[in-house]
Design a protein around this motif. Structure first.
Motif, short mmCIF file in Angstrom:
data_model
loop_
_atom_site.label_atom_id
_atom_site.label_comp_id
_atom_site.label_asym_id
_atom_site.label_seq_id
_atom_site.Cartn_x
_atom_site.Cartn_y
_atom_site.Cartn_z
N ALA A 244 13.00 -44.61 8.30
CA ALA A 244 13.42 -45.47 7.20
C ALA A 244 14.29 -46.61 7.70
O ALA A 244 14.20 -47.75 7.22
CB ALA A 244 14.17 -44.65 6.15
N SER A 248 12.39 -49.96 6.97
CA SER A 248 12.99 -50.57 5.77
C SER A 248 12.96 -52.09 5.85
O SER A 248 13.09 -52.77 4.83
CB SER A 248 14.45 -50.10 5.63
N HIS A 270 16.23 -47.96 -0.47
CA HIS A 270 15.06 -47.58 0.32
C HIS A 270 15.29 -46.28 1.07
O HIS A 270 14.38 -45.46 1.21
CB HIS A 270 14.71 -48.69 1.30
N SER A 271 16.51 -46.09 1.56
CA SER A 271 16.80 -44.88 2.32
C SER A 271 16.58 -43.63 1.50
O SER A 271 16.15 -42.59 2.03
CB SER A 271 18.25 -44.92 2.84
N ALA A 274 12.43 -43.56 0.54
CA ALA A 274 11.56 -43.27 1.68
C ALA A 274 11.66 -41.83 2.15
O ALA A 274 10.68 -41.25 2.62
CB ALA A 274 11.89 -44.21 2.83
N ASN A 289 6.85 -45.67 4.46
CA ASN A 289 7.86 -46.66 4.13
C ASN A 289 7.27 -47.90 3.47
O ASN A 289 7.97 -48.62 2.76
CB ASN A 289 8.65 -47.05 5.38
#
Length: 320
Positions: A244, A248, A270-271, A274, A289
Motif C-alpha cells: 500500500a 498508493s 488508502h492505507s 487497500a 491497490n
C-alpha cells in the motif's frame, strides 16, 4: 499460461470493433492482473482436465473482451484521479467472478509468500540503476533537461498524462530515476523488505513516472500511508501495508490538484482500504491497490471539490 487467454479476449474485442490492437494493448497488459482467476480454475477438483481447460479459455476470453469498455467507463467515475485505472476495472471484474464461483461452492483462498534477507544486495542494484538513469539524463541533456524536469514537478499528473510527449525523453528519464531512487530508499528507511512484490511496486512508480507521477505529488500520499501505519492496528512493515505504501502513489493526481494535505488524507484513507478490500475477491486481482485507489478517489474527490467550490462561492459573494 494464465495471461494469454485474457490477451486473446482483448484482441477479439479490437477485431470486433474493427480497430487496431495497439489501441487496447495497454488495457490488455494491465488486464493480466486477473490471471490468478485462470490459475485457480485450472486447479478445480472433480472435473476433467479438458473441461477445466475449456472453462479457462472461455472465461479468459470473456475477461479480456469486457476489460476495454469497463476500463473506459470506470475512468469517468474517478476522472483520472487514480492512475491505476485498469486495476480498478479488474477489481470489479474479479469481485463479480469470485462471487459467482463462491455461489457454486468454490472457495478462494489467498496465499502469502514474502521473501526476506537480501535488502542490501537489491538496494545496491536498484541504486545503480536509478542513479545511472539520473546521471545519464543530466549528462546528455544538461541544464535544459533539469529545467524541463522542474516543469514536470509543476504538473497535476492526471491520468492520461504523457511526459514523453509533453516534455521529452531525457526529462522523463530523470523523473523516473528520481522516483525510483525515492521508492527504494523509502522501503529501506521504514524497515521494509526489498523482494519481488516491493521491487514490483518500485518499478510501478518508475513506469508511471512517465505518465503522471513525480516526487512532489507522490510524497504526500506516501506520508499519509506511513501515518496510517503509525496509528492503526497494523505495522507499516506488514506485507499488505508495504505494498500500500508503494502503490498508493496511484493517487498522485489528488495531491497535484488539491495540494499537500489532500494527498496526505488520500494516503491515510488508502492505507485502510487497500489492506481490507482484497478480502472481497480473495487475491484474484493482482492490482489490489488499483482497485482501492479507485474507491478512494471516487469517495474523496467529490468531497474535496464540494468544499473547495463552496469556499469559491463564499469569496465571490455567491454562497448558498
Amino acid at each position: 499460461m494464465n495471461i494469454w487467454t485474457i490477451l486473446l479476449g482483448v484482441w477479439l474485442y479490437a477485431r470486433y470493433h474493427k480497430t487496431s490492437l495497439s489501441r487496447y494493448i495497454y488495457v490488455g497488459l494491465y488486464g493480466t492482473s486477473l490471471s490468478p482467476i485462470i490459475t485457480q480454475l485450472l486447479h478445480i477438483e472433480g472435473i476433467s482436465s479438458l473441461l477445466k481447460l475449456i472453462i479457462c479459455v472461455f472465461l479468459g476470453i470473456i475477461i479480456g473482451f469486457v476489460l476495454p469498455p469497463l476500463a473506459t467507463h470506470v475512468h469517468y467515475a474517478h476522472k483520472g484521479y487514480s492512475l491505476y485505472n485498469v486495476g480498478f476495472a479488474g477489481g470489479i471484474i474479479a469481485t463479480v467472478i469470485v462471487s459467482i464461483l463462491k455461489s457454486f461452492g468454490l472457495e478462494i483462498q489467498s496465499r502469502l509468500i514474502w521473501y526476506k534477507g537480501n535488502n542490501w544486495t537489491f538496494f545496491i542494484l536498484l541504486f545503480i540503476l536509478f542513479f545511472g538513469m539520473i546521471v545519464f539524463a543530466l549528462i546528455i541533456g544538461g541544464v535544459d533537461t533539469w529545467k524541463a524536469y522542474l516543469g514536470i514537478l509543476k504538473k497535476i499528473g492526471m491520468g492520461g498524462t504523457d511526459y514523453l510527449i509533453s516534455d521529452g525523453i531525457l526529462p522523463t528519464l530523470l523523473n523516473m530515476g528520481v522516483n525510483g531512487l525515492f521508492g527504494t530508499i523509502l522501503v529501506m528507511v521504514v524497515g521494509g523488505d526489498l523482494n519481488g512484490p516491493t521491487i514490483g511496486g518500485i518499478m510501478a512508480i518508475v513506469g508511471f513516472s512517465a505518465t503522471g507521477k513525480h516526487i512532489r505529488n507522490i510524497f504526500p500520499v506516501v506520508i499519509g500511508v506511513y501515518l496510517g501505519g503509525a496509528t492503526k492496528q497494523w505495522s507499516i512493515t506488514d506485507p499488505s501495508a508495504m505494498l500500500a505504501l508503494l502503490f498508493s502513489t496511484t493517487l498522485a493526481p489528488i495531491t497535484g490538484e488539491f495540494g499537500f494535505l489532500a494527498g496526505i488524507l488520500a494516503g491515510f484513507l488508502h492505507s485502510s482500504v487497500a489492506t481490507n478490500v482484497g478480502i472481497v475477491y480473495g487475491g484474484m486481482n493482482l492490482y489490489n491497490n488499483g482497485f482501492a485507489g479507485g474507491l478512494v478517489a471516487i469517495f474523496l474527490v467529490p468531497v474535496i471539490q464540494s468544499i473547495r467550490d463552496r469556499r469559491a462561492r463564499a469569496r465571490g459573494g455567491l454562497s448558498l
